[in-house]
Structure formats: C-alpha cells, structure tokens
Design a protein around this motif. Structure first.
Motif, PDB file in Angstrom:
ATOM      1  N   ALA A   1       5.452   5.778   4.724  1.00 40.05           N
ATOM      2  CA  ALA A   1       4.841   4.447   4.529  1.00 40.05           C
ATOM      3  C   ALA A   1       3.649   4.285   5.466  1.00 40.05           C
ATOM      4  O   ALA A   1       3.743   4.599   6.657  1.00 40.05           O
ATOM      5  N   PRO A   2       2.508   3.837   4.937  1.00 41.02           N
ATOM      6  CA  PRO A   2       1.336   3.655   5.803  1.00 41.02           C
ATOM      7  C   PRO A   2       1.653   2.708   6.956  1.00 41.02           C
ATOM      8  O   PRO A   2       2.348   1.709   6.790  1.00 41.02           O
ATOM      9  N   ARG A   3       1.140   3.076   8.147  1.00 42.00           N
ATOM     10  CA  ARG A   3       1.270   2.199   9.318  1.00 42.00           C
ATOM     11  C   ARG A   3       0.026   1.321   9.370  1.00 42.00           C
ATOM     12  O   ARG A   3      -1.032   1.702   8.871  1.00 42.00           O
ATOM     13  N   SER A   4       0.139   0.167   9.979  1.00 38.46           N
ATOM     14  CA  SER A   4      -1.066  -0.664  10.088  1.00 38.46           C
ATOM     15  C   SER A   4      -1.180  -1.282  11.464  1.00 38.46           C
ATOM     16  O   SER A   4      -0.173  -1.501  12.154  1.00 38.46           O
ATOM     17  N   GLN A   5      -2.395  -1.490  11.853  1.00 40.82           N
ATOM     18  CA  GLN A   5      -2.711  -2.152  13.121  1.00 40.82           C
ATOM     19  C   GLN A   5      -3.603  -3.337  12.794  1.00 40.82           C
ATOM     20  O   GLN A   5      -4.598  -3.197  12.071  1.00 40.82           O
ATOM     21  N   ARG A   6      -3.241  -4.495  13.308  1.00 39.62           N
ATOM     22  CA  ARG A   6      -4.018  -5.700  13.008  1.00 39.62           C
ATOM     23  C   ARG A   6      -5.171  -5.816  14.000  1.00 39.62           C
ATOM     24  O   ARG A   6      -4.968  -5.752  15.210  1.00 39.62           O
ATOM     25  N   ILE A   7      -6.369  -5.948  13.446  1.00 41.77           N
ATOM     26  CA  ILE A   7      -7.562  -6.139  14.273  1.00 41.77           C
ATOM     27  C   ILE A   7      -7.945  -7.609  14.153  1.00 41.77           C
ATOM     28  O   ILE A   7      -8.367  -8.059  13.076  1.00 41.77           O
ATOM     29  N   ALA A   8      -7.768  -8.336  15.235  1.00 39.60           N
ATOM     30  CA  ALA A   8      -8.048  -9.776  15.211  1.00 39.60           C
ATOM     31  C   ALA A   8      -8.857 -10.118  16.462  1.00 39.60           C
ATOM     32  O   ALA A   8      -8.298 -10.519  17.481  1.00 39.60           O
ATOM     33  N   VAL A   9     -10.157  -9.861  16.382  1.00 38.77           N
ATOM     34  CA  VAL A   9     -11.025 -10.137  17.521  1.00 38.77           C
ATOM     35  C   VAL A   9     -11.849 -11.383  17.238  1.00 38.77           C
ATOM     36  O   VAL A   9     -12.035 -11.772  16.070  1.00 38.77           O
ATOM     37  N   VAL A  10     -12.324 -11.974  18.279  1.00 38.31           N
ATOM     38  CA  VAL A  10     -13.068 -13.226  18.154  1.00 38.31           C
ATOM     39  C   VAL A  10     -14.341 -12.988  17.336  1.00 38.31           C
ATOM     40  O   VAL A  10     -15.077 -12.029  17.574  1.00 38.31           O
ATOM     41  N   GLY A  11     -14.563 -13.840  16.361  1.00 43.26           N
ATOM     42  CA  GLY A  11     -15.803 -13.775  15.578  1.00 43.26           C
ATOM     43  C   GLY A  11     -15.707 -12.948  14.315  1.00 43.26           C
ATOM     44  O   GLY A  11     -16.677 -12.862  13.557  1.00 43.26           O
ATOM     45  N   GLN A  12     -14.563 -12.309  14.074  1.00 39.43           N
ATOM     46  CA  GLN A  12     -14.383 -11.528  12.834  1.00 39.43           C
ATOM     47  C   GLN A  12     -13.110 -11.985  12.137  1.00 39.43           C
ATOM     48  O   GLN A  12     -12.090 -12.216  12.817  1.00 39.43           O
ATOM     49  N   PRO A  13     -13.111 -12.075  10.803  1.00 38.27           N
ATOM     50  CA  PRO A  13     -11.849 -12.343  10.119  1.00 38.27           C
ATOM     51  C   PRO A  13     -10.847 -11.229  10.456  1.00 38.27           C
ATOM     52  O   PRO A  13     -11.227 -10.063  10.492  1.00 38.27           O
ATOM     53  N   PRO A  14      -9.594 -11.569  10.706  1.00 35.46           N
ATOM     54  CA  PRO A  14      -8.613 -10.510  10.983  1.00 35.46           C
ATOM     55  C   PRO A  14      -8.552  -9.520   9.818  1.00 35.46           C
ATOM     56  O   PRO A  14      -8.686  -9.902   8.659  1.00 35.46           O
TER      57      PRO A  14
ATOM     58  N   ARG B   1      -6.728  -5.362   8.746  1.00 32.97           N
ATOM     59  CA  ARG B   1      -5.753  -4.350   9.148  1.00 32.97           C
ATOM     60  C   ARG B   1      -6.347  -2.951   8.948  1.00 32.97           C
ATOM     61  O   ARG B   1      -7.000  -2.696   7.951  1.00 32.97           O
ATOM     62  N   VAL B   2      -6.068  -2.098   9.916  1.00 29.91           N
ATOM     63  CA  VAL B   2      -6.407  -0.683   9.781  1.00 29.91           C
ATOM     64  C   VAL B   2      -5.131   0.047   9.389  1.00 29.91           C
ATOM     65  O   VAL B   2      -4.151   0.041  10.138  1.00 29.91           O
ATOM     66  N   TYR B   3      -5.142   0.632   8.193  1.00 27.14           N
ATOM     67  CA  TYR B   3      -3.970   1.362   7.673  1.00 27.14           C
ATOM     68  C   TYR B   3      -4.164   2.861   7.882  1.00 27.14           C
ATOM     69  O   TYR B   3      -5.295   3.373   7.774  1.00 27.14           O
ATOM     70  N   ARG B   4      -3.045   3.535   8.125  1.00 22.75           N
ATOM     71  CA  ARG B   4      -3.083   4.985   8.334  1.00 22.75           C
ATOM     72  C   ARG B   4      -1.913   5.625   7.598  1.00 22.75           C
ATOM     73  O   ARG B   4      -0.777   5.163   7.723  1.00 22.75           O
ATOM     74  N   ALA B   5      -2.232   6.686   6.868  1.00 23.34           N
ATOM     75  CA  ALA B   5      -1.175   7.440   6.180  1.00 23.34           C
ATOM     76  C   ALA B   5      -1.425   8.928   6.412  1.00 23.34           C
ATOM     77  O   ALA B   5      -2.571   9.391   6.337  1.00 23.34           O
TER      78      ALA B   5
ATOM     79  N   TRP C   1       0.829  -1.210   0.000  1.00 29.09           N
ATOM     80  CA  TRP C   1       0.000   0.000   0.000  1.00 29.09           C
ATOM     81  C   TRP C   1       0.859   1.254   0.000  1.00 29.09           C
ATOM     82  O   TRP C   1       1.894   1.297   0.658  1.00 29.09           O
ATOM     83  N   LYS C   2       0.414   2.253  -0.701  1.00 33.25           N
ATOM     84  CA  LYS C   2       0.970   3.591  -0.490  1.00 33.25           C
ATOM     85  C   LYS C   2      -0.067   4.659  -0.833  1.00 33.25           C
ATOM     86  O   LYS C   2      -1.085   4.370  -1.486  1.00 33.25           O
TER      87      LYS C   2
END
Ligand SMILES: [Fe+2]
Length: 487
Positions: free
Chosen positions: A89-102, A104-108, A72-73
């Motif tokens: 470079a965009p930063r990302s945070q992985r969202i991996a909670v129970v009951g949802q497919p993991p 990523r939230v990207y931020r630029a 991504w850019k």
C-alpha cells in the motif's frame, strides 16, 4: 472492461496504457494526462531508502496529490508477459506548510525488478488507471550503464529546457543533479514552476523539456539555493528538498540543533509546519551513498554550515569509501567545487579539505556544480597547507596547498589517471558564468585543462566494466569534451 485483482478498472485510458506497456525495447515512457486533476505532481522515480543501498533491486514511484483519501494503488510488471502485481500500500506524507494548500506525497515501492529491464507501472485512483509509464530498472554489476550529471538547473530558462531535452536524447539509466535544483530558494512553488513541468513534461521538446522523471531515476545533492537559507519566515514553503527527494538515509547522524545543522528561522508556526512535513528527511537527507551497477556514489552536503574538517564528518566519508573498495568505480557528487578557475565563486573552494580523503579512498571522479559552466581538471593530488597547529592556511581567498598534476593523462591514449579528476558541471540552465574565460586560458588555474562557459551543457558518462567514457554535451547536442578512464 478488464479485471485487476478484485477490482474492475474502467479502461478510459486503455489506448494510452496499451501504448505504454507495448513499447517493447523503448525505455521512453508514453505521453500521459492528468485526468480530473488526479495529481498535484505527476509520478516520478526515486531511489527511496533501500534496506541495503549497496544492493538496489527496486525503485520508488512518488507522486503528489490532494490532501484527501482517494484509494491509491500501484501495479507493475517486469515484462509484458508477466502478470501485473500490486506494490505494498502506498505510504503518504502530508505536506502542510504555510502559504501552500496541504498536499500529500505518496510513495510506492517497485521491488524485485529485473536488472537492466524495463518495468511497466500504472497508478490507480479508486478504480481508474490515472497514469502509466515504463521505468528503467537498476542495472546489475556486470551490465554497462549510462548516467547524466548536471547542476544549477531549475531556473525556468530556455537553457534548462534544452538541457532536459538532451538528457532525454542521451537516454541515461539515471541522472545526478549536483545541487541548486530549483531557483531561487528551493520552494514548493518554484518546483511547480521550474522543475516538474520541465523534467516531467508529457512530450520531449527543446522548448519545453522531456518526460524524464517518470521513467528515469533522478538523484540529487543539495546546493545553497536548495537548503542553505533556513529562513521560513521569508520562504515558508522553502527547503522543499526535504519533502520531495526520497534518497537513502545512511549519511552521518545529524540532529536538529546539533553541529552541521543551521538553525531554522522564522515564526515557530512555520518551523513546526516544516518539521512535520519533512519527517525523518530533516535534517540529515543531504548526505548519503549507494551503489549503481559497478559504481559507488557518495553524495555530500557541502554548504558552508557543514564543517568537513570535523573528525566525525570526515570519518563517515572515509568509512564509506573504504567499504566501497570492491566497487569498480567511486564517484562523488556535491555542490561547491574544490577546484574552480572561474572568477565567479572563486572564494568558495573550501571543499578542498576533503581532497586527501578522496585520494585515499580511490575516488575516480568528483562532480560538482555551483559555478555555472563546465570545467575539467587534470587528474590531481592536493596537499593542504597547514600551520603548526594543524589549521588550514588561507592565503588570500583560497585554502592554500600544493598540487601534483598528471599532465600526461589525455583521456585518449593515456587513460590511467594519477589522481582524482574534478568536474564542474554547473551549466544545467541558470545564467552562465564567465563566458569570456573560455577563450582565455591564461585566466585558468594551473589545475584546469578544459573550460567551457559559453553554452549550457550536461555530462554524459558511460560505464562499461573497467572503462569509463565521459562526454560533455552542449544544449544543442554537440560534443564539447570527451575523455576515457581505464583500470
Ligand atoms: Fe550554488
């Protein structure tokens, strides 16, 4: 084909892109698609956590995508005649909670924007432009600005969509949501059903919503439906406020397990998944402040687990407002209104304990929601009744006290209020409260001068130097209330 830096971009979306960047003075973004399912959630604009929230010169583009590396850019330019430049470079945070497919939230970060300008940006995956839009750059102190406020909105109702359409018509510089962002439990799944599709629709329509989030800064306070229920057993994908809202982290220092932070509940596995997904947004992201133009905003979490009589919490608000004395305007946003005439939530007026802090800090307007209608108070000063030990006196349901009301203020010829004006603007989409009270002024408390509860609505405010003009606009575009404040 066109060259972008060292990479070559296929112009699959050249027509759309050209339309987006060639729209001149229009600040509305163009329709876009989601090619090959590039996004879980299409790009939206956030304030992020600037080094100095009192000097904003940029905004963040945020999007959600699948949990895979995809090159991504983001590129942007402040004017059509300027070259495209890349963000960091965009930063990302992985969202991996129970009951949802993991995912990523990207931020630029779009930095060094031209105040009051329209910036174009494009999101690139691999070698393909997969999204483009324009965004309104933050205004400078001397530039007039417009903002919209509403709350209690993400209910998936026709009212929510009609209000979103009116927000788009008002074309604000930014939007402040006063909490209860998405019903009923602030879940990832509920954001996907009732929030992103409405406020980031590809086209503006009364029946669908509008392409707001991609082009307009949205901010939010957290309501009880967003973050008060900490049971991750019942709602493993709940508390999504902490995943998706990127706002300044300059509130009071709070810690997991400490005061003003309710304990997480549910299986340890769910709690661990939540903590890892939320990162440093949890637990303190509900309180923050920032400046926009010549206005200072203080945003608070007023859910009942926060004790706003606690010395350290009040001190933070006092310091924040004192530091903002140089701003022309001071606005406060939180969910539970201190002064409410509606029979609904009548006992929830505990935020009155902050009235003296707001008065001392020269707050102009306090915006709340929680109660699903519109109410305006006279400019008022409130003295909380306390017993000999200094504890608040609670006769019946309410915190008691005495009022001084500025009934001379009419917002037309008398525009210098003696006291703070409190607005309830919780008619953003959820089921309206107490429609019968609109025509029954005898049912209003003495501090209320306007009460509209039969139609969904939004607050549109214009700040022009030392004049503030506030209008309440209905979901069908009619003016329900209007007042001006001058300094
Ligand atoms: Fe609420």
């Amino acid at each position: 084909m066109m060259n972008v830096g060292s990479s070559t971009i296929r112009c699959t979306f050249l027509v759309l892109l050209t339309a987006a960047v060639g729209c001149g003075s229009s600040s509305h973004s163009q329709a876009e698609t989601n090619p090959a399912g590039a996004f879980v959630v299409k790009p939206y604009i956030q304030l992020g956590d600037p080094a100095d929230p009192r000097k904003i010169d940029g905004l963040d583009v945020v999007w959600h995508a699948a949990d895979v590396d995809a090159g991504w850019k983001v590129e942007y330019r402040a004017a059509d005649d300027q070259p495209w430049r890349s963000t960091d470079a965009p930063r990302s945070q992985r969202i991996a909670v129970v009951g949802q497919p993991p995912h990523r939230v990207y931020r630029a970060g779009l930095r060094d924007l031209t105040p009051g300008g329209v910036c174009s940006y494009r999101v690139i995956r691999g070698d393909e432009v997969v999204f483009s839009s324009t965004v309104k750059s933050p205004k400078a102190k001397e530039q007039p600005h417009r903002f919209v406020v509403f709350g209690d909105c993400g209910a998936g109702t026709p009212g929510e969509k009609a209000v979103a359409y009116q927000v788009h018509s008002a074309n604000p510089d930014y939007v402040m949501i006063t909490g209860d962002i998405v019903y009923s439990r602030g879940r990832v799944s509920e954001y996907r059903d009732k929030f992103w599709p409405v406020y980031n629709a590809d086209e503006a329509s009364r029946d669908v919503g509008a392409p707001l989030l991609r082009s307009t800064l949205f901010l939010a306070a957290a309501g009880n439906h967003d973050i008060a229920d900490r049971d991750l057993g019942k709602n493993p994908d709940g508390l999504a406020f902490f995943f998706y809202w990127d706002q300044p982290r300059n509130g009071p220092a709070l810690r997991d397990g400490g005061p003003h932070v309710p304990p997480l509940r549910g299986p340890e596995e769910n709690q661990k998944a939540f903590r890892e997904s939320a990162g440093d947004a949890y637990p303190g992201a509900g309180n923050f402040s920032f400046d926009y133009g010549n206005a200072h905003w203080t945003v608070l979490d007023t859910n009942a687990y926060v004790n706003w009589t606690a010395r350290e919490m009040r001190a933070w608000v006092e310091r924040d407002l004192a530091a903002a004395r140089d701003a022309d305007w001071r606005f406060v946003s939180f969910h539970q209104p201190p002064f409410n005439s509606s029979k609904a939530h009548f006992a929830d007026q505990l935020t009155r304990v902050l009235a003296d802090v707001f008065e001392a800090g020269k707050v102009d307007v306090v915006f709340s929601g929680h109660v699903h209608n519109y109410q305006r108070t006279y400019p008022l000063r409130f003295t909380l009744a306390v017993d000999a030990a200094g504890r608040a006196v609670k006769p019946g349901e309410l915190l008691g006290g005495s009022f001084v009301l500025d009934r001379a203020f009419d917002g037309r010829t008398m525009t210098r209020p003696q006291g703070v004006i409190y607005l309830v603007t919780g008619a953003g989409g959820a089921t309206l409260y107490d429609p019968s009270q609109q025509d029954d002024p005898d049912s209003w408390q003495e501090f209320t001068c306007k009460f509209v509860s039969k139609i969904h609505s939004l607050t549109v405010a214009d700040v022009q130097g030392k004049t503030l003009t506030v209008r309440q606009i209905s979901a069908d575009g009619n003016e329900l209330d209007k007042f001006s404040v001058t300094k």
